[in-house]
Each structure stands twice: as C-alpha cells, then as structure tokens.
Design a protein around this motif. Structure first.
Motif, PDB file in Angstrom:
ATOM      1  N   SER A   1      -3.231  10.640  19.730  1.00  0.00           N
ATOM      2  CA  SER A   1      -3.739  10.162  18.449  1.00  0.00           C
ATOM      3  C   SER A   1      -3.833  11.299  17.435  1.00  0.00           C
ATOM      4  CB  SER A   1      -5.114   9.508  18.643  1.00  0.00           C
ATOM      5  OG  SER A   1      -5.674   9.129  17.406  1.00  0.00           O
ATOM      6  N   GLN A   2      -4.279  12.464  17.879  1.00  0.00           N
ATOM      7  CA  GLN A   2      -4.415  13.612  16.985  1.00  0.00           C
ATOM      8  C   GLN A   2      -3.051  14.104  16.503  1.00  0.00           C
ATOM      9  OE1 GLN A   2      -7.060  14.725  15.689  1.00  0.00           O
ATOM     10  NE2 GLN A   2      -6.419  16.639  14.752  1.00  0.00           N
ATOM     11  N   SER A   3      -2.062  14.154  17.396  1.00  0.00           N
ATOM     12  CA  SER A   3      -0.743  14.622  16.986  1.00  0.00           C
ATOM     13  C   SER A   3      -0.100  13.657  15.991  1.00  0.00           C
ATOM     14  CB  SER A   3       0.163  14.796  18.206  1.00  0.00           C
ATOM     15  OG  SER A   3       0.452  13.552  18.814  1.00  0.00           O
ATOM     16  N   LEU A   4      -0.355  12.362  16.139  1.00  0.00           N
ATOM     17  CA  LEU A   4       0.154  11.389  15.178  1.00  0.00           C
ATOM     18  C   LEU A   4      -0.486  11.587  13.811  1.00  0.00           C
ATOM     19  CD1 LEU A   4       0.444   8.007  17.118  1.00  0.00           C
ATOM     20  CD2 LEU A   4       2.273   9.305  16.043  1.00  0.00           C
ATOM     21  N   LYS A   5      -1.774  11.862  13.786  1.00  0.00           N
ATOM     22  CA  LYS A   5      -2.454  12.098  12.514  1.00  0.00           C
ATOM     23  C   LYS A   5      -1.858  13.309  11.802  1.00  0.00           C
ATOM     24  CE  LYS A   5      -6.939  10.130  13.816  1.00  0.00           C
ATOM     25  NZ  LYS A   5      -8.383  10.417  14.027  1.00  0.00           N
ATOM     26  N   LEU A   6      -1.668  14.396  12.537  1.00  0.00           N
ATOM     27  CA  LEU A   6      -1.149  15.621  11.925  1.00  0.00           C
ATOM     28  C   LEU A   6       0.282  15.421  11.448  1.00  0.00           C
ATOM     29  CD1 LEU A   6      -2.586  18.260  14.430  1.00  0.00           C
ATOM     30  CD2 LEU A   6      -3.452  17.665  12.170  1.00  0.00           C
ATOM     31  N   ALA A   7       1.111  14.754  12.245  1.00  0.00           N
ATOM     32  CA  ALA A   7       2.494  14.517  11.845  1.00  0.00           C
ATOM     33  C   ALA A   7       2.556  13.618  10.615  1.00  0.00           C
ATOM     34  CB  ALA A   7       3.271  13.890  13.001  1.00  0.00           C
ATOM     35  N   THR A   8       1.682  12.622  10.558  1.00  0.00           N
ATOM     36  CA  THR A   8       1.649  11.735   9.395  1.00  0.00           C
ATOM     37  C   THR A   8       1.239  12.505   8.144  1.00  0.00           C
ATOM     38  OG1 THR A   8       1.022   9.891  10.829  1.00  0.00           O
ATOM     39  CG2 THR A   8       0.702   9.595   8.466  1.00  0.00           C
ATOM     40  N   MET A   9       0.277  13.423   8.275  1.00  0.00           N
ATOM     41  CA  MET A   9      -0.136  14.247   7.143  1.00  0.00           C
ATOM     42  C   MET A   9       1.024  15.086   6.624  1.00  0.00           C
ATOM     43  SD  MET A   9      -3.890  15.462   8.504  1.00  0.00           S
ATOM     44  CE  MET A   9      -4.161  16.585   7.139  1.00  0.00           C
ATOM     45  N   VAL A  10       1.807  15.649   7.525  1.00  0.00           N
ATOM     46  CA  VAL A  10       2.945  16.477   7.110  1.00  0.00           C
ATOM     47  C   VAL A  10       3.988  15.625   6.388  1.00  0.00           C
ATOM     48  CG1 VAL A  10       4.864  17.900   7.933  1.00  0.00           C
ATOM     49  CG2 VAL A  10       2.586  18.185   8.929  1.00  0.00           C
ATOM     50  N   VAL A  11       4.302  14.458   6.953  1.00  0.00           N
ATOM     51  CA  VAL A  11       5.333  13.596   6.373  1.00  0.00           C
ATOM     52  C   VAL A  11       4.933  13.119   4.979  1.00  0.00           C
ATOM     53  CG1 VAL A  11       6.477  11.356   6.610  1.00  0.00           C
ATOM     54  CG2 VAL A  11       6.263  12.865   8.583  1.00  0.00           C
ATOM     55  N   THR A  12       3.678  12.767   4.794  1.00  0.00           N
ATOM     56  CA  THR A  12       3.248  12.197   3.515  1.00  0.00           C
ATOM     57  C   THR A  12       3.054  13.237   2.425  1.00  0.00           C
ATOM     58  OG1 THR A  12       0.952  12.284   4.305  1.00  0.00           O
ATOM     59  CG2 THR A  12       2.134  10.209   4.577  1.00  0.00           C
ATOM     60  N   THR A  13       2.742  14.462   2.794  1.00  0.00           N
ATOM     61  CA  THR A  13       2.498  15.494   1.780  1.00  0.00           C
ATOM     62  C   THR A  13       3.696  16.409   1.545  1.00  0.00           C
ATOM     63  OG1 THR A  13       1.542  16.954   3.480  1.00  0.00           O
ATOM     64  CG2 THR A  13       0.024  15.541   2.251  1.00  0.00           C
TER      65      THR A  13
ATOM     66  N   GLN B   1       0.833  -1.203   0.000  1.00  0.00           N
ATOM     67  CA  GLN B   1       0.000   0.000   0.000  1.00  0.00           C
ATOM     68  C   GLN B   1       0.867   1.251   0.000  1.00  0.00           C
ATOM     69  OE1 GLN B   1      -2.886  -0.213   3.173  1.00  0.00           O
ATOM     70  NE2 GLN B   1      -4.251  -1.497   1.964  1.00  0.00           N
ATOM     71  N   PRO B   2       0.502   2.266  -0.785  1.00  0.00           N
ATOM     72  CA  PRO B   2       1.308   3.491  -0.868  1.00  0.00           C
ATOM     73  C   PRO B   2       1.093   4.386   0.339  1.00  0.00           C
ATOM     74  CG  PRO B   2      -0.626   3.695  -2.248  1.00  0.00           C
ATOM     75  CD  PRO B   2      -0.648   2.296  -1.704  1.00  0.00           C
ATOM     76  N   ILE B   3       1.871   5.452   0.385  1.00  0.00           N
ATOM     77  CA  ILE B   3       1.867   6.328   1.563  1.00  0.00           C
ATOM     78  C   ILE B   3       0.530   7.038   1.740  1.00  0.00           C
ATOM     79  CG2 ILE B   3       2.785   8.340   0.344  1.00  0.00           C
ATOM     80  CD1 ILE B   3       3.747   7.165   3.875  1.00  0.00           C
ATOM     81  N   GLN B   4      -0.142   7.380   0.644  1.00  0.00           N
ATOM     82  CA  GLN B   4      -1.415   8.077   0.776  1.00  0.00           C
ATOM     83  C   GLN B   4      -2.504   7.153   1.321  1.00  0.00           C
ATOM     84  OE1 GLN B   4      -1.443  11.178   0.624  1.00  0.00           O
ATOM     85  NE2 GLN B   4       0.482  11.543  -0.419  1.00  0.00           N
ATOM     86  N   THR B   5      -2.455   5.878   0.973  1.00  0.00           N
ATOM     87  CA  THR B   5      -3.388   4.921   1.564  1.00  0.00           C
ATOM     88  C   THR B   5      -3.074   4.719   3.040  1.00  0.00           C
ATOM     89  OG1 THR B   5      -3.551   3.801  -0.569  1.00  0.00           O
ATOM     90  CG2 THR B   5      -4.374   2.610   1.332  1.00  0.00           C
ATOM     91  N   PHE B   6      -1.780   4.713   3.370  1.00  0.00           N
ATOM     92  CA  PHE B   6      -1.364   4.648   4.776  1.00  0.00           C
ATOM     93  C   PHE B   6      -1.913   5.843   5.548  1.00  0.00           C
ATOM     94  CE2 PHE B   6       1.532   5.607   8.229  1.00  0.00           C
ATOM     95  CZ  PHE B   6       1.752   4.368   8.822  1.00  0.00           C
ATOM     96  N   LEU B   7      -1.820   7.035   4.939  1.00  0.00           N
ATOM     97  CA  LEU B   7      -2.363   8.236   5.575  1.00  0.00           C
ATOM     98  C   LEU B   7      -3.869   8.118   5.756  1.00  0.00           C
ATOM     99  CD1 LEU B   7      -2.225  11.167   6.555  1.00  0.00           C
ATOM    100  CD2 LEU B   7      -2.295  11.884   4.172  1.00  0.00           C
ATOM    101  N   TYR B   8      -4.554   7.583   4.749  1.00  0.00           N
ATOM    102  CA  TYR B   8      -5.999   7.400   4.856  1.00  0.00           C
ATOM    103  C   TYR B   8      -6.345   6.499   6.034  1.00  0.00           C
ATOM    104  CZ  TYR B   8     -10.602   5.445   3.925  1.00  0.00           C
ATOM    105  OH  TYR B   8     -11.890   5.010   4.054  1.00  0.00           O
TER     106      TYR B   8
END
Length: 295
Positions: free
Chosen positions: A258-270, A226-233
């Motif tokens: 949980s929220q900080s992990l979501k935001l950090a993952t969004m930054v890393v993937t985009t 699975q690609p990074i954007q699916t991982f982010l999803y």
C-alpha cells in the motif's frame, strides 16, 4: 590596506555562512522529494524493512506498473490535461479582455470597479454559500466547474493592467485610423504585443489547474470526472491504495505494498508539472516584475 583586508575577510566569511545556510535550506527542501523517489523505485516489500535513504536497495518498477494498471488514473490524467488546457485558454482570454477594458480611461465607473475587485481579493462569502452557488448553477458533477468559476482572477487582472498601461497609445490610434474597432484592436494589436504577460498568466493558471484537488473533492462525486490530484488525495488519504492493491493480479501484488503504491502515485501525478516548471520559472519572475520598472 589593513582595513580593506579585514573588510574583505569579513565579506568572505559572510558569503561562506550564506552559502552554507542556502545549502542546508536546499537539502531540507529537496530531500523529501528524493526520499519519495527512492522509495517509489524500490521494491515494495523490501522498502517495508526501512533503512532506505539515498538510493533504491532493490530497484523495481512494479509499483509504477500497478499504478498505470489502475482503472481510474489514466482517466483522471486526461481530465487534468483537459481542464488545464481549456482552463488556461478561457482564463487568459477573459482576464485579458477585462483588464484591457480597465486600462481605458474612458471606462465609466472604472475606480468603483477597481475598488469592488480589490475587496474580492481579501474577502469572500465562504465555502457554504459558494457551494450553494455552484449547486444552483448546476455545476455539481459537471466538467465546467473546473472552468467557469476560475475564468477570471482580479489578481491576474492587475498584472495584465500594469502591462497594458505601458503599451504606447500610438499603436491603438494607428489601428483606429485603419478602421479597427475595440475588439479587433484587442486581439490583433494588444494580445500580440503582450505575449510575455500572456505567458506569465498562462503559467500561473496552468500550475493552479494542475495542482487543484479541492474542486474535484468538494464539487465532483463522479469518479470519471475527478482530476489526477483528487485521485492522488483519495489514494494517500483514504483507502484508494488498498483498492488498487486488491485489483492487482496475484503475480504483480506480491512485491507491491500500500505504501509503495502511494509513493508511486505521488511521483506519477506530480512529475509532469515538476518537469515543466524549471523551464518556465523565468516567467514567474517576469510576471511579478511587470509594471514595477518603466523603461
């Protein structure tokens, strides 16, 4: 003179209004991105208190350390890089080759092919027939599902076609006199002089491949493919962030939420595509202008 002054004053007022409007639009567009960045670089527990709008209140990289310690994110990143690079090369080659054939007036049935291709731009079979097709081609849980279905685009063919039609016929005639066949003319004459449109299409498809999450979500059950954007999803829309949080060492997870992990993952993937995009923005404009003005 009075009329001219009044006209210039009205133009000045109009420019001020337009400038203010554009600033408002820019702020509305950029502030959500800035808000994500600020909260991603803030301590997770402190961010839960709210009230963070412009700068991190307690600067911390713990959430990013937690993201990079996740088992799946680096694998997903490599899958995304691989499918983007391979997908761009395959897509540009096949689309350019078909467009070159379409640009030849001696191609039999060219108008019929153009009509059929134009219809496919507006009408499709739907998700279920497409899924059944992918299944019958044995592309489910197969890396090639990212490459083969996206190997050709009729919209990109039109852009290529507009450029190829402007190439002087003398170049091909000279190559034929030297004994070159159609394929040799294509990759030794046409492609080298078409690098602006090649760069444009490569950028179009590269952005698509990097941002595509739907293909991995629908056709890929193997987590390792699975690609990074699916991982982010999965992190944002499902329970992926909770699983990542549970897997963190106790000393790390104290200041991670949980929220900080979501935001950090969004930054890393985009971040990669956001960093590259401004340097290549001119190719988007050039791509849409190709063929519209003949010099």
């Amino acid at each position: 003179m009075f009329s001219a002054k009044r006209q210039s004053a009205s133009e000045f007022t109009f420019e001020i209004l337009i400038s203010v409007l554009m600033l408002i639009i820019c702020f509305i567009t950029l502030y959500p991105i800035w808000y994500v960045l600020v909260n991603a670089f803030n301590d997770g527990e402190d961010a839960m208190r709210g009230g963070i709008y412009w700068v991190p209140r307690v600067f911390s990289l713990t959430s990013f350390r937690a993201v990079f310690r996740s088992d799946g994110i680096m694998t997903a990143m490599w899958i995304t890089v691989a499918k983007t690079v391979i997908g761009v090369v395959v897509h540009v080659f096949f689309t350019a080759m078909v467009a070159y054939a379409f640009s030849r007036k001696e191609l039999i049935g060219r108008k019929v092919y153009m009509l059929i291709g134009t219809i496919t731009m507006f009408f499709g079979g739907g998700l279920i027939p497409y899924y059944l097709l992918i299944r019958d081609l044995h592309l489910l849980d197969n890396f090639l599902v990212y490459i083969i279905p996206a190997a050709f685009s009729f919209f990109d063919l039109i852009i290529f076609l507009s450029f190829f039609r402007e190439i002087p016929a003398g170049l091909e005639e000279a190559a034929r006199i030297d004994g070159a066949n159609d394929f040799k003319i294509f990759y030794k004459v046409i492609i080298p002089v078409s690098m602006p449109v090649v760069a444009t299409i490569a950028l179009f498809h590269g952005v698509y491949q990097w941002n595509d999450y739907f293909t991995g979500m629908i056709y890929m059950n193997d987590m390792d493919l699975q690609p990074i954007q699916t991982f982010l999803y999965r992190v944002v829309a499902q329970s992926g962030s909770n699983q990542m949080l549970a897997a963190m060492p106790s000393g790390v997870s104290v200041s991670v939420t949980s929220q900080s992990l979501k935001l950090a993952t969004m930054v890393v993937t985009t971040a990669p595509i956001v960093i590259v995009y401004p340097f290549l923005q001119k190719y988007f404009v050039k791509g849409f202008m190709i063929g519209s003005i003949k010099g």
